[in-house]
Design a protein around this motif. Structure first.
Motif, PDB file in Angstrom:
ATOM      1  N   THR A 111      15.703  18.621 -57.922  1.00  0.00           N
ATOM      2  CA  THR A 111      14.623  17.703 -58.289  1.00  0.00           C
ATOM      3  C   THR A 111      14.243  17.744 -59.763  1.00  0.00           C
ATOM      4  OG1 THR A 111      13.018  19.406 -57.612  1.00  0.00           O
ATOM      5  CG2 THR A 111      13.552  17.688 -56.007  1.00  0.00           C
ATOM      6  N   GLU A 112      14.565  18.822 -60.476  1.00  0.00           N
ATOM      7  CA  GLU A 112      14.033  18.989 -61.830  1.00  0.00           C
ATOM      8  C   GLU A 112      14.495  17.914 -62.803  1.00  0.00           C
ATOM      9  OE1 GLU A 112      15.266  22.508 -63.866  1.00  0.00           O
ATOM     10  OE2 GLU A 112      17.273  22.504 -62.967  1.00  0.00           O
ATOM     11  N   GLY A 113      15.633  17.289 -62.559  1.00  0.00           N
ATOM     12  CA  GLY A 113      16.106  16.262 -63.475  1.00  0.00           C
ATOM     13  C   GLY A 113      15.372  14.941 -63.353  1.00  0.00           C
ATOM     14  N   GLU A 114      14.721  14.702 -62.204  1.00  0.00           N
ATOM     15  CA  GLU A 114      14.067  13.411 -61.968  1.00  0.00           C
ATOM     16  C   GLU A 114      12.577  13.543 -61.678  1.00  0.00           C
ATOM     17  OE1 GLU A 114      16.439  11.920 -58.724  1.00  0.00           O
ATOM     18  OE2 GLU A 114      17.630  10.717 -60.110  1.00  0.00           O
ATOM     19  N   VAL A 115      12.086  14.759 -61.594  1.00  0.00           N
ATOM     20  CA  VAL A 115      10.686  15.016 -61.274  1.00  0.00           C
ATOM     21  C   VAL A 115      10.059  15.805 -62.413  1.00  0.00           C
ATOM     22  CG1 VAL A 115       9.160  16.323 -59.733  1.00  0.00           C
ATOM     23  CG2 VAL A 115      11.016  14.938 -58.779  1.00  0.00           C
ATOM     24  N   GLU A 116       8.841  15.452 -62.775  1.00  0.00           N
ATOM     25  CA  GLU A 116       8.134  16.196 -63.815  1.00  0.00           C
ATOM     26  C   GLU A 116       7.468  17.424 -63.194  1.00  0.00           C
ATOM     27  OE1 GLU A 116       4.371  15.751 -66.949  1.00  0.00           O
ATOM     28  OE2 GLU A 116       4.716  14.232 -65.389  1.00  0.00           O
ATOM     29  N   TYR A 117       7.830  18.609 -63.679  1.00  0.00           N
ATOM     30  CA  TYR A 117       7.202  19.842 -63.232  1.00  0.00           C
ATOM     31  C   TYR A 117       6.245  20.343 -64.305  1.00  0.00           C
ATOM     32  CZ  TYR A 117      10.054  20.573 -59.048  1.00  0.00           C
ATOM     33  OH  TYR A 117      10.633  20.457 -57.810  1.00  0.00           O
ATOM     34  N   VAL A 118       5.017  20.654 -63.895  1.00  0.00           N
ATOM     35  CA  VAL A 118       4.010  21.202 -64.799  1.00  0.00           C
ATOM     36  C   VAL A 118       3.616  22.574 -64.257  1.00  0.00           C
ATOM     37  CG1 VAL A 118       1.738  20.913 -65.822  1.00  0.00           C
ATOM     38  CG2 VAL A 118       3.157  18.894 -65.354  1.00  0.00           C
ATOM     39  N   PHE A 119       4.079  23.629 -64.921  1.00  0.00           N
ATOM     40  CA  PHE A 119       3.750  24.982 -64.492  1.00  0.00           C
ATOM     41  C   PHE A 119       2.537  25.509 -65.244  1.00  0.00           C
ATOM     42  CE2 PHE A 119       8.219  24.622 -63.255  1.00  0.00           C
ATOM     43  CZ  PHE A 119       8.207  25.195 -61.993  1.00  0.00           C
ATOM     44  N   ASP A 120       1.977  26.591 -64.713  1.00  0.00           N
ATOM     45  CA  ASP A 120       0.831  27.255 -65.335  1.00  0.00           C
ATOM     46  C   ASP A 120      -0.372  26.333 -65.453  1.00  0.00           C
ATOM     47  OD1 ASP A 120      -0.409  29.504 -66.365  1.00  0.00           O
ATOM     48  OD2 ASP A 120       0.169  29.068 -68.432  1.00  0.00           O
ATOM     49  N   ASP A 121      -0.614  25.528 -64.430  1.00  0.00           N
ATOM     50  CA  ASP A 121      -1.763  24.637 -64.413  1.00  0.00           C
ATOM     51  C   ASP A 121      -2.148  24.374 -62.962  1.00  0.00           C
ATOM     52  OD1 ASP A 121      -3.842  23.126 -65.351  1.00  0.00           O
ATOM     53  OD2 ASP A 121      -2.590  21.716 -66.484  1.00  0.00           O
ATOM     54  N   SER A 122      -3.333  23.824 -62.755  1.00  0.00           N
ATOM     55  CA  SER A 122      -3.810  23.548 -61.410  1.00  0.00           C
ATOM     56  C   SER A 122      -4.818  22.413 -61.454  1.00  0.00           C
ATOM     57  CB  SER A 122      -4.466  24.803 -60.818  1.00  0.00           C
ATOM     58  OG  SER A 122      -4.887  24.591 -59.487  1.00  0.00           O
ATOM     59  N   ILE A 123      -5.019  21.786 -60.314  1.00  0.00           N
ATOM     60  CA  ILE A 123      -5.998  20.702 -60.204  1.00  0.00           C
ATOM     61  C   ILE A 123      -7.410  21.295 -60.204  1.00  0.00           C
ATOM     62  CG2 ILE A 123      -6.846  18.838 -58.734  1.00  0.00           C
ATOM     63  CD1 ILE A 123      -3.985  18.573 -57.649  1.00  0.00           C
ATOM     64  N   ALA A 124      -8.284  20.727 -61.023  1.00  0.00           N
ATOM     65  CA  ALA A 124      -9.674  21.177 -61.088  1.00  0.00           C
ATOM     66  C   ALA A 124     -10.621  20.233 -60.362  1.00  0.00           C
ATOM     67  CB  ALA A 124     -10.112  21.331 -62.547  1.00  0.00           C
TER      68      ALA A 124
END
Length: 354
Positions: A111-124
């Motif tokens: 999935t990493e080639g077509e999906v944006e991954y945002v690490f070290d974060d969370s929904i507030a």
């Protein structure tokens, strides 16, 4: 719906699986993960029943099978370590068992080639309206999505924000425990050993032919409160629970203190009247955890992700219709698995406390 931008919270199993199917169906997908990198924890996951159909549809069945731990079964022992019986491999390993790190790596890779991954974060924070969801992040800038999915586990932040506090959703099954790895001084090599009694259980297994074994020390508890406590308090509770226990318990308690991969968790289930609210829906453990004692967590995550996306496609992306159909189809399956989870907890000395 004109926009097809979605946010998924959680990058373990349910999240990346959902991302794969949504991206295939034309969605612009972002996955946010609290951990700074892809999680490498967890020792083994197993697959049962219809989960194989999902892996096959994803084109991953052969690759996942290549990581089969090939477990050979579990010996039951008494307080002296003398074998009193045996359990077949399927009891703990299902129809197929693989190291969890391998599954998460595979799902991330596809999935990493077509999906944006945002690490070290969370929904507030999440704010919904008729056209979408505004999301505030702990670190990143505010963003707007058409749909948001919580695939972030037992203590889901999405569920907490949208459906209410964890105490409203969690049913404790009377069992908690600590897991870690240590030197395989029992010589287990693709086999397990189990000793249980007096509301506590020692389970160890050697997942490969190396020199490490995975250990689980489980004991009866009245609540899951220890899950959120500091490690020193968790270790104190384990030592108190296993005080006076013979066989290899003293050595394992020393190894627990030295372990750098220790984790603590309770057997709990998520029980909700609904799995969606507006434009937000839950998938996997976040919405309907059946507890580790069910042996169905990974299978539920994969089947849940596939069922949800199938109904979104069938409803021409009408999320209201899709979420209703998703829940109607999956609830009987989840109910069956949660019954297995409660039965498994009782077998290990636990049981619902409320």
């Amino acid at each position: 719906m004109t926009s097809k931008t979605v946010l998924i919270s959680g990058a373990s199993v349910a999240g990346p699986a959902l991302a794969h199917f949504l991206r295939r169906d034309g969605y612009d997908v972002t996955v946010v993960e609290r951990a700074p990198t892809l999680r490498d924890s967890g020792y083994a996951v197993d697959f049962r029943g219809a989960a194989f159909d999902v892996l096959d549809e994803m084109g991953l069945l052969d690759e996942v099978r290549a990581h089969d731990t090939k477990m050979r079964g579990t010996a039951l022992v008494d307080e002296t370590g003398t074998e009193t019986g045996r359990l077949p491999a399927e009891v703990f390993a299902g129809e197929l068992e693989v190291p969890k790190r391998e599954l998460t790596r595979i799902l991330h890779r596809i999935t990493e080639g077509e999906v944006e991954y945002v690490f070290d974060d969370s929904i507030a924070a999440l704010t919904q309206d008729d056209s979408g969801v505004t999301v505030e992040f702990e670190r990143g800038a505010r963003r707007r999505f058409s749909l948001v999915f919580g695939a972030d586990g037992l203590y889901s932040k999405v569920r907490q924000l949208v459906f209410g506090p964890h105490t409203d959703a969690l049913e404790h099954l009377g069992l908690s425990g600590v897991g870690f790895t240590t030197t395989d001084f029992l010589g287990l090599d693709r086999s397990g050993v189990l000793h249980q009694g007096n509301g506590r259980a020692i389970y160890a297994y050697g997942p490969d032919d190396g020199d490490r074994m995975a250990v689980s020390l489980s004991f009866s508890t009245s609540s899951p409160a220890l899950d959120r406590r500091p490690r020193e308090e968790q270790e104190h509770a384990v030592r108190a629970a296993f005080a006076g226990c013979g066989w290899v318990a003293p050595r394992l308690l020393r190894a627990m203190t030295e372990a750098d991969d220790l984790y603590f968790s309770s057997s709990s289930q998520v029980r909700l009247d609904r799995w969606s609210h507006g434009r937000v829906a839950l998938v996997g453990d976040a919405g309907y955890c059946a507890a580790p004692t069910s042996g169905m967590g990974t299978s539920q995550a994969l089947i849940g992700a596939r069922t949800l996306t199938r109904h979104l496609a069938a409803s021409a992306d009408d999320h209201r219709t899709a979420f209703t159909a998703y829940e109607a189809e999956l609830r009987p399956y989840v109910a069956e698995n949660q019954a297995k989870g409660r039965e498994g907890a009782r077998a290990f000395g636990g049981g619902p406390t409320g």
